[in-house]
Design an enzyme around this catalytic site. Structure first.
Site, PDB file in Angstrom:
ATOM      1  N   LYS A  41      39.166  39.700  26.938  1.00 48.74           N
ATOM      2  CA  LYS A  41      38.733  41.087  26.712  1.00 48.74           C
ATOM      3  C   LYS A  41      39.897  42.062  26.887  1.00 48.74           C
ATOM      4  O   LYS A  41      40.058  42.974  26.090  1.00 48.74           O
ATOM      5  CB  LYS A  41      37.625  41.485  27.705  1.00 48.74           C
ATOM      6  N   ARG A  64      28.013  45.550  33.109  1.00 53.13           N
ATOM      7  CA  ARG A  64      28.040  44.159  33.542  1.00 53.13           C
ATOM      8  C   ARG A  64      26.695  43.708  34.102  1.00 53.13           C
ATOM      9  O   ARG A  64      26.557  42.553  34.489  1.00 53.13           O
ATOM     10  CB  ARG A  64      29.086  44.033  34.628  1.00 53.13           C
ATOM     11  N   ARG A  75      46.693  32.781  33.905  1.00 53.55           N
ATOM     12  CA  ARG A  75      46.714  34.209  33.629  1.00 53.55           C
ATOM     13  C   ARG A  75      47.637  34.956  34.598  1.00 53.55           C
ATOM     14  O   ARG A  75      47.720  34.640  35.770  1.00 53.55           O
ATOM     15  CB  ARG A  75      45.293  34.760  33.777  1.00 53.55           C
ATOM     16  N   ARG A 113      46.397  37.393  39.860  1.00 54.49           N
ATOM     17  CA  ARG A 113      45.383  38.194  40.534  1.00 54.49           C
ATOM     18  C   ARG A 113      44.782  37.468  41.731  1.00 54.49           C
ATOM     19  O   ARG A 113      44.599  36.261  41.700  1.00 54.49           O
ATOM     20  CB  ARG A 113      44.270  38.548  39.549  1.00 54.49           C
ATOM     21  N   ARG A 170      32.522  33.898  39.722  1.00 54.64           N
ATOM     22  CA  ARG A 170      32.508  34.906  38.661  1.00 54.64           C
ATOM     23  C   ARG A 170      31.808  34.393  37.416  1.00 54.64           C
ATOM     24  O   ARG A 170      31.134  35.148  36.728  1.00 54.64           O
ATOM     25  CB  ARG A 170      33.939  35.352  38.356  1.00 54.64           C
TER      26      ARG A 170
HETATM   27  P1  ADP Z   1      37.164  39.532  34.748  1.00 57.03           P
HETATM   28  O1  ADP Z   1      36.505  39.977  33.500  1.00 57.03           O
HETATM   29  O2  ADP Z   1      38.325  38.648  34.502  1.00 57.03           O
HETATM   30  O3  ADP Z   1      36.245  38.981  35.797  1.00 57.03           O
HETATM   31  P2  ADP Z   1      37.627  42.289  35.596  1.00 57.03           P
HETATM   32  O4  ADP Z   1      38.991  42.792  35.799  1.00 57.03           O
HETATM   33  O5  ADP Z   1      36.817  42.848  34.490  1.00 57.03           O
HETATM   34  O6  ADP Z   1      37.854  40.741  35.452  1.00 57.03           O
HETATM   35  O7  ADP Z   1      36.765  42.444  36.948  1.00 57.03           O
HETATM   36  C1  ADP Z   1      37.238  41.965  38.167  1.00 57.03           C
HETATM   37  C2  ADP Z   1      36.214  42.223  39.258  1.00 57.03           C
HETATM   38  O8  ADP Z   1      35.986  43.635  39.385  1.00 57.03           O
HETATM   39  C3  ADP Z   1      34.826  41.633  39.013  1.00 57.03           C
HETATM   40  O9  ADP Z   1      34.746  40.286  39.410  1.00 57.03           O
HETATM   41  C4  ADP Z   1      33.956  42.568  39.868  1.00 57.03           C
HETATM   42  O10 ADP Z   1      34.026  42.229  41.226  1.00 57.03           O
HETATM   43  C5  ADP Z   1      34.614  43.916  39.689  1.00 57.03           C
HETATM   44  N1  ADP Z   1      34.014  44.675  38.551  1.00 57.03           N
HETATM   45  C6  ADP Z   1      34.629  45.032  37.398  1.00 57.03           C
HETATM   46  N2  ADP Z   1      33.790  45.689  36.577  1.00 57.03           N
HETATM   47  C7  ADP Z   1      32.590  45.751  37.221  1.00 57.03           C
HETATM   48  C8  ADP Z   1      31.301  46.275  36.904  1.00 57.03           C
HETATM   49  N3  ADP Z   1      31.057  46.888  35.711  1.00 57.03           N
HETATM   50  N4  ADP Z   1      30.303  46.156  37.809  1.00 57.03           N
HETATM   51  C9  ADP Z   1      30.523  45.555  38.982  1.00 57.03           C
HETATM   52  N5  ADP Z   1      31.691  45.020  39.348  1.00 57.03           N
HETATM   53  C10 ADP Z   1      32.730  45.113  38.491  1.00 57.03           C
END
Ligand code: ADP
Ligand code: ZN
Length: 212
Positions: free
Chosen positions: A13, A88, A123, A156, A167
């Site tokens: 993404k 999400r 990554r 990360r 996740r």
């Molecule tokens: P990925 O898609 O690789 O899991 P992101 O960078 O999008 O990574 O998100 C990393 C973390 O940030 C998630 O595992 C969550 O804990 C938090 N997070 C990100 N976006 C949201 C959201 N919309 N709602 C709740 N938690 C979020």
């Protein structure tokens, strides 16, 4: 175009968001990047989010909805935006609808779970600007350095095997139901995430009706 990008962690993404952002001339709003910046700066939100993120859990809906609403209210979003990592949960999707923000398309990047684990371990991310890299499939010109800002590339904290599993579970249980929500609204399109970045980019373009 007001676009939502969704897909499991590591589906690409961030990378595809960046490519689309350049192509369409609109900003990507990544909740993951926003939260990691908040953690680095140890803001109130950052302190609150850190524990959830490192365990691979979602940050509470009310916290994230507030941040996104504030961001979407900024004038630059009037020209369009790409949301990466939000909504999400169904509650977040409903909150977005209720806020009156128009969404034109929701693109779901589809990648199998087995692929995700290997992708996430290779990554990397720029410690300064957050740009995404992969030591196998999306290498920087100079090892360990960001092409855009020269920042150091790091792994990360939440890209550990244990957290990755969490996740993925969270994605299937809490995020995937959103696909049905947006499908009902007639907004959902899907694209397969391939091994090669360019192939994924072509699938994404096709799904969005852009020229490949
Ligand atoms: P990925 O898609 O690789 O899991 P992101 O960078 O999008 O990574 O998100 C990393 C973390 O940030 C998630 O595992 C969550 O804990 C938090 N997070 C990100 N976006 C949201 C959201 N919309 N709602 C709740 N938690 C979020
Ligand atoms: Zn950088």
């Amino acid at each position: 175009m007001n676009l939502v990008l969704m897909g499991p962690p590591g589906a690409g993404k961030g990378t595809q968001g960046e490519i689309l952002s350049k192509r369409l001339g609109i900003d990507t709003i990544s909740t993951g990047v926003m939260l990691r910046t908040a953690i680095k700066e140890q803001t109130e939100v950052g302190k609150l989010a850190e524990g959830y993120i490192n365990e691979g859990k979602l940050v509470p809906d009310d916290v994230i909805v507030k941040i996104v609403k504030e961001r979407l209210a900024k004038p630059d979003c009037a020209n369009g935006f790409i949301l990466d990592g939000f909504p999400r949960t169904t509650a977040q999707a409903e909150a977005l609808t209720k806020s009156g923000v128009r969404i034109d398309k929701v693109l779901s990047l589809e990648v199998d779970d087995e692929k995700i684990v290997e992708r996430l371990s290779s990554r990397r991310e720029c410690s300064k600007c957050g740009a995404p890299y992969n030591v196998i499939s999306n290498k920087p010109a100079q090892e360990g350095k960001c092409d855009k800002c020269g920042g150091e590339l790091i792994q990360r904290a939440d890209d550990t095997p244990e957290t990755i599993k969490n996740r993925l579970n969270v994605y299937h249980e809490q995020t995937e139901p959103i696909k049905a929500y947006y499908d009902k609204l007639g907004l959902l399109v899907t694209a397969k995430g391939e091994e090669k970045l360019e192939d994924t980019t072509a699938n994404v373009a096709k799904a969005l009706g852009l020229e490949v």
